[in-house]
Scaffold this motif. Sequence first.
Motif, PDB file in Angstrom:
ATOM      1  N   ALA A 178      27.032 -16.480  48.466  1.00  0.00           N
ATOM      2  CA  ALA A 178      27.166 -15.813  47.170  1.00  0.00           C
ATOM      3  C   ALA A 178      28.269 -14.777  47.275  1.00  0.00           C
ATOM      4  N   THR A 179      29.285 -14.859  46.410  1.00  0.00           N
ATOM      5  CA  THR A 179      30.388 -13.914  46.428  1.00  0.00           C
ATOM      6  C   THR A 179      30.686 -13.450  45.026  1.00  0.00           C
ATOM      7  N   ALA A 180      31.431 -12.365  44.924  1.00  0.00           N
ATOM      8  CA  ALA A 180      31.877 -11.858  43.631  1.00  0.00           C
ATOM      9  C   ALA A 180      33.213 -11.174  43.860  1.00  0.00           C
ATOM     10  N   THR A 181      33.906 -10.862  42.781  1.00  0.00           N
ATOM     11  CA  THR A 181      35.172 -10.148  42.905  1.00  0.00           C
ATOM     12  C   THR A 181      35.089  -8.819  42.193  1.00  0.00           C
ATOM     13  N   ASP A 182      35.826  -7.831  42.724  1.00  0.00           N
ATOM     14  CA  ASP A 182      35.876  -6.551  42.041  1.00  0.00           C
ATOM     15  C   ASP A 182      36.971  -6.601  40.976  1.00  0.00           C
ATOM     16  N   ARG A 183      37.228  -5.447  40.333  1.00  0.00           N
ATOM     17  CA  ARG A 183      38.171  -5.442  39.217  1.00  0.00           C
ATOM     18  C   ARG A 183      39.596  -5.739  39.662  1.00  0.00           C
ATOM     19  N   ALA A 184      39.877  -5.550  40.953  1.00  0.00           N
ATOM     20  CA  ALA A 184      41.207  -5.861  41.473  1.00  0.00           C
ATOM     21  C   ALA A 184      41.314  -7.311  41.917  1.00  0.00           C
ATOM     22  N   GLY A 185      40.239  -8.073  41.718  1.00  0.00           N
ATOM     23  CA  GLY A 185      40.259  -9.478  42.084  1.00  0.00           C
ATOM     24  C   GLY A 185      39.901  -9.748  43.521  1.00  0.00           C
ATOM     25  N   LEU A 193      21.250 -11.174  43.106  1.00  0.00           N
ATOM     26  CA  LEU A 193      22.326 -10.315  43.581  1.00  0.00           C
ATOM     27  C   LEU A 193      22.821  -9.437  42.440  1.00  0.00           C
ATOM     28  N   ALA A 194      23.077  -8.172  42.740  1.00  0.00           N
ATOM     29  CA  ALA A 194      23.634  -7.254  41.754  1.00  0.00           C
ATOM     30  C   ALA A 194      25.070  -6.929  42.126  1.00  0.00           C
ATOM     31  N   HIS A 195      25.977  -7.071  41.148  1.00  0.00           N
ATOM     32  CA  HIS A 195      27.398  -6.802  41.361  1.00  0.00           C
ATOM     33  C   HIS A 195      27.850  -5.681  40.435  1.00  0.00           C
ATOM     34  N   GLY A 196      28.567  -4.708  40.980  1.00  0.00           N
ATOM     35  CA  GLY A 196      29.091  -3.617  40.178  1.00  0.00           C
ATOM     36  C   GLY A 196      28.000  -2.649  39.747  1.00  0.00           C
ATOM     37  N   VAL A 197      28.428  -1.510  39.215  1.00  0.00           N
ATOM     38  CA  VAL A 197      27.484  -0.488  38.763  1.00  0.00           C
ATOM     39  C   VAL A 197      27.863  -0.036  37.363  1.00  0.00           C
ATOM     40  N   HIS A 198      26.951  -0.259  36.421  1.00  0.00           N
ATOM     41  CA  HIS A 198      27.135   0.235  35.049  1.00  0.00           C
ATOM     42  C   HIS A 198      26.568   1.643  34.923  1.00  0.00           C
ATOM     43  N   THR A 199      25.338   1.845  35.440  1.00  0.00           N
ATOM     44  CA  THR A 199      24.656   3.138  35.372  1.00  0.00           C
ATOM     45  C   THR A 199      23.835   3.323  36.638  1.00  0.00           C
ATOM     46  N   ARG A 200      23.801   4.553  37.155  1.00  0.00           N
ATOM     47  CA  ARG A 200      22.958   4.881  38.299  1.00  0.00           C
ATOM     48  C   ARG A 200      21.751   5.691  37.848  1.00  0.00           C
ATOM     49  N   PHE A 201      20.613   5.456  38.494  1.00  0.00           N
ATOM     50  CA  PHE A 201      19.388   6.204  38.203  1.00  0.00           C
ATOM     51  C   PHE A 201      18.779   6.704  39.510  1.00  0.00           C
ATOM     52  N   ASP A 202      18.537   8.016  39.616  1.00  0.00           N
ATOM     53  CA  ASP A 202      17.746   8.508  40.738  1.00  0.00           C
ATOM     54  C   ASP A 202      16.303   8.768  40.308  1.00  0.00           C
ATOM     55  N   ALA A 228      21.848   0.056  37.044  1.00  0.00           N
ATOM     56  CA  ALA A 228      22.018  -1.013  36.066  1.00  0.00           C
ATOM     57  C   ALA A 228      23.332  -1.685  36.438  1.00  0.00           C
ATOM     58  N   PRO A 229      23.276  -2.878  37.045  1.00  0.00           N
ATOM     59  CA  PRO A 229      24.507  -3.506  37.522  1.00  0.00           C
ATOM     60  C   PRO A 229      25.322  -4.092  36.368  1.00  0.00           C
ATOM     61  N   GLU A 230      26.596  -4.334  36.631  1.00  0.00           N
ATOM     62  CA  GLU A 230      27.427  -5.014  35.647  1.00  0.00           C
ATOM     63  C   GLU A 230      27.013  -6.475  35.513  1.00  0.00           C
ATOM     64  N   VAL A 231      26.605  -7.075  36.631  1.00  0.00           N
ATOM     65  CA  VAL A 231      26.154  -8.466  36.629  1.00  0.00           C
ATOM     66  C   VAL A 231      24.935  -8.581  37.533  1.00  0.00           C
ATOM     67  N   LEU A 232      23.886  -9.238  37.054  1.00  0.00           N
ATOM     68  CA  LEU A 232      22.733  -9.589  37.878  1.00  0.00           C
ATOM     69  C   LEU A 232      22.715 -11.105  37.986  1.00  0.00           C
ATOM     70  N   GLU A 233      22.996 -11.596  39.168  1.00  0.00           N
ATOM     71  CA  GLU A 233      23.194 -13.027  39.388  1.00  0.00           C
ATOM     72  C   GLU A 233      21.979 -13.649  40.073  1.00  0.00           C
ATOM     73  N   HIS A 234      21.602 -14.834  39.626  1.00  0.00           N
ATOM     74  CA  HIS A 234      20.508 -15.584  40.243  1.00  0.00           C
ATOM     75  C   HIS A 234      21.075 -16.857  40.874  1.00  0.00           C
ATOM     76  N   THR A 235      20.685 -17.130  42.114  1.00  0.00           N
ATOM     77  CA  THR A 235      21.044 -18.391  42.760  1.00  0.00           C
ATOM     78  C   THR A 235      19.757 -19.074  43.219  1.00  0.00           C
ATOM     79  N   PRO A 236      19.745 -20.396  43.329  1.00  0.00           N
ATOM     80  CA  PRO A 236      18.496 -21.108  43.624  1.00  0.00           C
ATOM     81  C   PRO A 236      18.142 -21.190  45.101  1.00  0.00           C
ATOM     82  N   THR A 237      18.938 -20.599  45.977  1.00  0.00           N
ATOM     83  CA  THR A 237      18.704 -20.734  47.411  1.00  0.00           C
ATOM     84  C   THR A 237      18.730 -19.383  48.100  1.00  0.00           C
ATOM     85  N   ALA A 238      18.368 -19.367  49.385  1.00  0.00           N
ATOM     86  CA  ALA A 238      18.382 -18.131  50.158  1.00  0.00           C
ATOM     87  C   ALA A 238      19.816 -17.682  50.424  1.00  0.00           C
TER      88      ALA A 238
END
Length: 380
Positions: free
Chosen positions: A8-15, A32-41, A74-84
């Motif tokens: 599982a991979t993703a790219t940042d804003r710079a590609g 998998l969570a990619h990027g950060v929209h909002t942080r909560f403590d 709150a991530p920018e993308v929450l991705e689901h994959t069917p495998t480990a």
Amino acid sequence: MQAPVAVATATDRAGRIAPPSFVLSRPHGTVLAHGVHTRFDSAADAASALRTGRVRTVAGALPFAPDHPAALTAPEVLEHTPTAFTTETPALPTIRISGVMPAEGEHVDRVTTALGLLRADDNTLEKVVLARALTLEAESRIDPEVLLAALVSHDTVGNGFSVDLSAAGAQWFGRHLVGASPEVLIRRRGDLVTAHPLAGSAPRSSDPELDRATAEELRASAKNLGEHTHVVDSLRASLEPLCSELDIPEHPSLTNTRQLWHLGTPVSGILRDPSVTALDLALAVHPTPAICGTPTESARDLINELEGDRGFYAGALGWCDENGDGEWMVTIRCAILEPDGTTLTAHAGGGIVADSDPFDELAETTVKFGTVLDALGVRR
């Protein structure tokens, strides 16, 4: 049989390819969570943001102490994959044990202190979970996803997790929680709520006959059955107000990891209110007696007195989406990776009841360390 894996991979804003900030690998798939929209403590703030639609998804970790800072985003993308989970990783560097906290003798003394309270005539404490830690040092820097891949590949069903703890504040910036927990705190899919608490354990053996006999002894152990009952009763009390139906088997069943047999009880229920999210459910049931004790407040006070702040060990890790669905695991069989990438702190604990033996409890923590140590090739 080892679960299938997927990269599982993703790219940042710079590609550029960027690692996920959160991963939960399970037999039925990976989130998998990619990027950060909002942080909560604050977990309460994150739960409110989900319910009101201010954020669509939340992922991260809850601390052991509910009033301490959480590490949720709150991530920018929450991705689901069917495998480990897996990733292209180099071989692990040599990792060695560099410290023990506390020393074995002190842990025995702590258990003995707890037993004095548990056996007192005026006692109200029924169970307390006490833990110890190991400091590990790697010869060279390790990335969190490399540790995660090692843990997932070593787990027979592909369990594993990793989360960047930076959202919890300056103390946690750049630190990662990694592990391979076998225990489901809570899962929600539609109106179906499930959990699988584990309490009561015994070490596995490479001898099949001895291994089978150990499992049967665990199934019949009054001490372990009593410890397990505390957990199930607490979960029932927490979930009954939230579920219109609740199915809890009368007796626990056996479940196992590479290192241990566990007593486990599969719990299921039907959610009364569809606005109650998986995160709400996690907050309602955490911490359970499986990682704290009974009564909760008394056990937590004793843990704080004897151990100090546990941080994110024995907390929870998971995700929740805009539909309220999600899954949260108990953060056991885990370690904290420091920002330097070479220092880790691994934790392991065990439930203490009135008829516990201090040296047996010490041995149990040693076995539980095996999940992390064996996966990372640490000599003992």
